[in-house]
Design a protein around this motif. Sequence first.
Motif, mmCIF file in Angstrom:
data_model
loop_
_atom_site.group_PDB
_atom_site.id
_atom_site.type_symbol
_atom_site.label_atom_id
_atom_site.label_comp_id
_atom_site.label_asym_id
_atom_site.label_seq_id
_atom_site.Cartn_x
_atom_site.Cartn_y
_atom_site.Cartn_z
ATOM 1 N N GLN A 121 0.829 -1.196 0.000
ATOM 2 C CA GLN A 121 0.000 0.000 0.000
ATOM 3 C C GLN A 121 0.871 1.257 0.000
ATOM 4 O O GLN A 121 0.601 2.220 -0.708
ATOM 5 N N ALA A 124 2.413 1.470 -3.523
ATOM 6 C CA ALA A 124 1.475 1.958 -4.529
ATOM 7 C C ALA A 124 1.329 3.472 -4.395
ATOM 8 O O ALA A 124 1.289 4.196 -5.393
ATOM 9 N N ILE A 139 -3.730 7.061 2.493
ATOM 10 C CA ILE A 139 -3.774 5.620 2.232
ATOM 11 C C ILE A 139 -3.671 4.792 3.515
ATOM 12 O O ILE A 139 -4.491 3.923 3.770
ATOM 13 N N PRO A 142 -6.295 5.888 6.988
ATOM 14 C CA PRO A 142 -7.700 5.464 6.883
ATOM 15 C C PRO A 142 -7.874 3.948 7.036
ATOM 16 O O PRO A 142 -8.849 3.494 7.643
ATOM 17 N N GLN A 143 -6.926 3.189 6.518
ATOM 18 C CA GLN A 143 -7.025 1.731 6.664
ATOM 19 C C GLN A 143 -6.682 1.311 8.091
ATOM 20 O O GLN A 143 -7.292 0.391 8.645
ATOM 21 N N TYR A 220 -16.133 -1.623 2.696
ATOM 22 C CA TYR A 220 -15.103 -1.839 1.698
ATOM 23 C C TYR A 220 -14.249 -3.076 1.935
ATOM 24 O O TYR A 220 -13.360 -3.379 1.160
ATOM 25 N N LEU B 94 -4.340 -2.245 -5.062
ATOM 26 C CA LEU B 94 -5.351 -1.189 -5.094
ATOM 27 C C LEU B 94 -5.609 -0.731 -3.665
ATOM 28 O O LEU B 94 -5.371 -1.475 -2.717
ATOM 29 N N PHE B 95 -6.103 0.512 -3.517
ATOM 30 C CA PHE B 95 -6.439 1.009 -2.188
ATOM 31 C C PHE B 95 -7.824 0.473 -1.818
ATOM 32 O O PHE B 95 -8.818 0.843 -2.435
ATOM 33 N N PRO B 96 -7.899 -0.419 -0.810
ATOM 34 C CA PRO B 96 -9.158 -1.137 -0.563
ATOM 35 C C PRO B 96 -10.269 -0.259 -0.008
ATOM 36 O O PRO B 96 -11.431 -0.627 -0.088
ATOM 37 N N HIS B 97 -9.905 0.905 0.557
ATOM 38 C CA HIS B 97 -10.935 1.763 1.153
ATOM 39 C C HIS B 97 -11.490 2.766 0.148
ATOM 40 O O HIS B 97 -12.234 3.662 0.524
ATOM 41 N N MET B 98 -11.096 2.621 -1.111
ATOM 42 C CA MET B 98 -11.582 3.548 -2.133
ATOM 43 C C MET B 98 -12.229 2.766 -3.267
ATOM 44 O O MET B 98 -11.818 1.647 -3.570
#
Lengths: 223, 249
Positions: A121, A124, A139, A142-143, A220, B94-98
Amino acid sequence: MMDERKLQILQDSLLPLLQAGLAYTLPLALLSFVLGLLLAVATALVRISSWYIPQQIARFYVWVIRGTPLLVQLFIIFYGLPAAGVVLDPFIAALIGFTLSVGAYSSEIVRAAILSIPKGQWEAAYSLGMTRSQALRRIVLPQAARVSVPPLSNSFISLIKDTSLAAGITYVEMFRTAQQITAVTYEPLLLYSEAAAVYLLFCSVLSVLQHLLERRFDRYSAA
Amino acid sequence: MIEVRDLHKSFGPLAVLKGINLSLAHGKVLVIIGPSGSGKTTLLRCLNLLEIPDTGSLGIGGQRVEFAAGGGVPAKAVRALRLKTGMVFQSFHLFPHMTALQNVMEGPVTVQKRSRTEAALLGRELLGKVGLAGKEDAYPHQLSGGQQQRVAIARAMATSPEVLLFDEPTSALDPELVGEVLKVIRQLAAEGMTMVIVTHEMKFAADVADQLVLMDGGVILEQGPPEQVFDHSAHPRVRQFLNRLGGEE
Ligand SMILES: Nc1ncnc2c1ncn2[C@@H]1O[C@H](COP(=O)(O)OP(=O)(O)OP(=O)(O)O)[C@@H](O)[C@H]1O
Ligand SMILES: [Mg+2]
């Protein structure tokens, strides 16, 4: 077994207990939790940084707070500091004590959550040209927030109960209110059980809120 | 467009890249093949500075960086170079929260400070281009691997990089999903996108490559047009590697 006088006492004290809970216990818990979380995030960020001196300060802070009893910390702040010329109102003393405590314990939760986000993450984010702080803000945090919701909710529920320690430094919250009523009614079993029931009610409502919050975040993430 | 000179990279005592020289012109496709552990991923990661090379130099689209033992690279130069490249990872990241659209908008909005309206417009266009119109609001976990990888390609393109880098973009996919991703990459090649692709898909490599590079043990054994590398290489190691691949098929 339950005579009329006791029932009357129970009834009469319910409102004052609820009031003390809503007007003193909850605000103290909420405010120290919010401030404590800010402190926790800052502490966690310092601890994962490569800044040597601030990192050592953060480690020292967490070490001291986690290694000493909360009640003793509150006593030092409220009864001890006046000897050093710092006189604090009971509410402020309690607020400082609980904020420091939440900050230390939750910083470990936040730090673990940040470290649990896969390296991919970060990469990316970097590959898009982000700076470290952009990658954190957009990024990783928030996770990490999603990961920390269950343990942080548990901390908050513990905090609600821990605020009863503030009775020891003369802050009139729910427990101290129960003590005051006991002093005039001589019914400790009744009053302290009633106070316990109100704590139980508060914590149960919070558990439901925690559940709703987790569901919201689940949008999500699969299962 | 890309100019790599005498690039070296070690992890501790392990020398992984031992003097790589490459150049690639604008609009061309470079495909890197080679056995596992030969340094393909490391080379690709050096191209957008996810790994900082020890020595050598790297130039992409007019942005040059020189590496010297013990000398760091300024963060600003690193980001400037990264903005010239887009990276597609083996396992998507990929950004999982988006949502898919938010993933694609993230670079333009956060890094390039473009308006959300403008970024959303661009995001929809790119998702359409990779065949995902209608999936804008899906979260990554709601998409198949092939769809996720196509979102990742759109995300990498969103900042308008001059080069796209792919590290085994289909290795994590179920066999039936490989085709849809390769199709998108072929289409980009036809449109003149400059790309560097690490892959184990030999037929695809032969089709899409303008230049094929065969790596082994941290060096380039052979490079040239695919026909030349595949059909005429005299190097015994090359024959050995290609024969082994042939045997697997
Ligand atoms: N961060 C790292 N730290 C230590 N060693 C590493 C690191 N990254 C890669 N290596 C080593 O460098 C060598 C080359 O790795 P690399 O991933 O570049 O190979 P590859 O050609 O991409 O292989 P594959 O086809 O399996 O993906 C391997 O021996 C690997 O173990
Ligand atoms: Mg690899």
